[in-house]
Design a protein around this motif. Structure first.
Motif, short mmCIF file in Angstrom:
data_model
loop_
_atom_site.label_atom_id
_atom_site.label_comp_id
_atom_site.label_asym_id
_atom_site.label_seq_id
_atom_site.Cartn_x
_atom_site.Cartn_y
_atom_site.Cartn_z
N ALA A 1 -59.38 52.24 13.49
CA ALA A 1 -59.09 53.48 13.26
C ALA A 1 -60.27 54.33 12.63
O ALA A 1 -59.97 55.44 12.53
CB ALA A 1 -57.70 53.33 12.34
N THR A 2 -60.93 53.69 11.90
CA THR A 2 -62.17 54.30 11.36
C THR A 2 -62.86 55.19 12.11
O THR A 2 -63.74 56.17 11.82
CB THR A 2 -63.07 53.51 10.30
N PHE A 3 -63.12 54.94 13.32
CA PHE A 3 -63.73 55.56 14.46
C PHE A 3 -63.02 56.67 15.11
O PHE A 3 -63.51 57.66 15.86
CB PHE A 3 -64.33 54.46 15.43
N GLU A 4 -61.49 56.40 15.00
CA GLU A 4 -60.86 57.25 15.63
C GLU A 4 -60.19 58.59 14.96
O GLU A 4 -59.88 59.50 15.36
CB GLU A 4 -59.82 56.43 16.36
N GLN A 5 -60.28 58.39 13.37
CA GLN A 5 -59.13 59.21 12.62
C GLN A 5 -60.39 60.06 12.07
O GLN A 5 -61.50 59.89 11.66
CB GLN A 5 -58.63 58.38 11.51
N LYS A 6 -60.40 61.53 12.12
CA LYS A 6 -60.94 62.25 11.35
C LYS A 6 -61.03 62.37 9.91
O LYS A 6 -59.96 62.36 9.27
CB LYS A 6 -60.69 63.86 11.84
N LEU A 7 -61.96 62.59 9.11
CA LEU A 7 -61.57 62.52 7.83
C LEU A 7 -61.45 64.17 7.30
O LEU A 7 -62.07 65.10 7.68
CB LEU A 7 -63.04 62.23 7.23
N GLU A 8 -60.36 64.24 6.55
CA GLU A 8 -59.91 65.49 5.88
C GLU A 8 -60.62 65.81 4.68
O GLU A 8 -60.21 64.54 3.90
CB GLU A 8 -58.76 65.67 6.13
N VAL A 9 -61.45 66.94 4.31
CA VAL A 9 -61.67 66.97 2.96
C VAL A 9 -61.34 68.20 2.46
O VAL A 9 -61.16 69.26 3.06
CB VAL A 9 -63.36 67.16 2.93
N SER A 10 -60.92 68.08 1.30
CA SER A 10 -60.42 69.52 0.42
C SER A 10 -61.28 69.89 -0.61
O SER A 10 -61.98 68.75 -1.27
CB SER A 10 -59.13 69.38 0.08
N GLY A 11 -61.55 70.95 -1.18
CA GLY A 11 -62.15 71.33 -2.11
C GLY A 11 -63.40 71.99 -1.72
O GLY A 11 -63.62 72.39 -0.63
N ARG A 12 -64.35 72.45 -2.47
CA ARG A 12 -65.28 73.28 -2.36
C ARG A 12 -66.57 72.63 -1.66
O ARG A 12 -67.41 73.08 -0.77
CB ARG A 12 -65.88 74.17 -3.30
#
Length: 71
Positions: free
Chosen positions: A2-13
């Protein structure tokens, strides 16, 4: 997987650093292809370790230094 298939969502500046760490001691590693891709990419910091898969056992001090630098 799953670490290869899921996008990382980042919040903040501030966007996170992009760091690829590769253990180069195994010739037939499926991760070598990614190392080749990111090694010269200016958007990534590339770190390699001349050991097998268990970097934390083979080169613990070098790994700790690289992780702290990436933080």
């Amino acid at each position: 997987m799953a670490t290869f298939e899921q996008k990382l969502e980042v919040s903040g500046r501030q966007a996170p650093k992009r760091v690829y760490m590769l253990a180069t001691g195994r010739e037939r590693s499926p991760f070598q292809q990614f190392g080749a891709r990111f090694k010269d990419d200016r958007g990534w910091q590339f770190v390699s370790f001349a050991c097998g898969h268990d970097v934390m056992l083979d080169q613990p001090q070098e790994l700790a230094t690289a992780l702290i630098a990436a933080a």
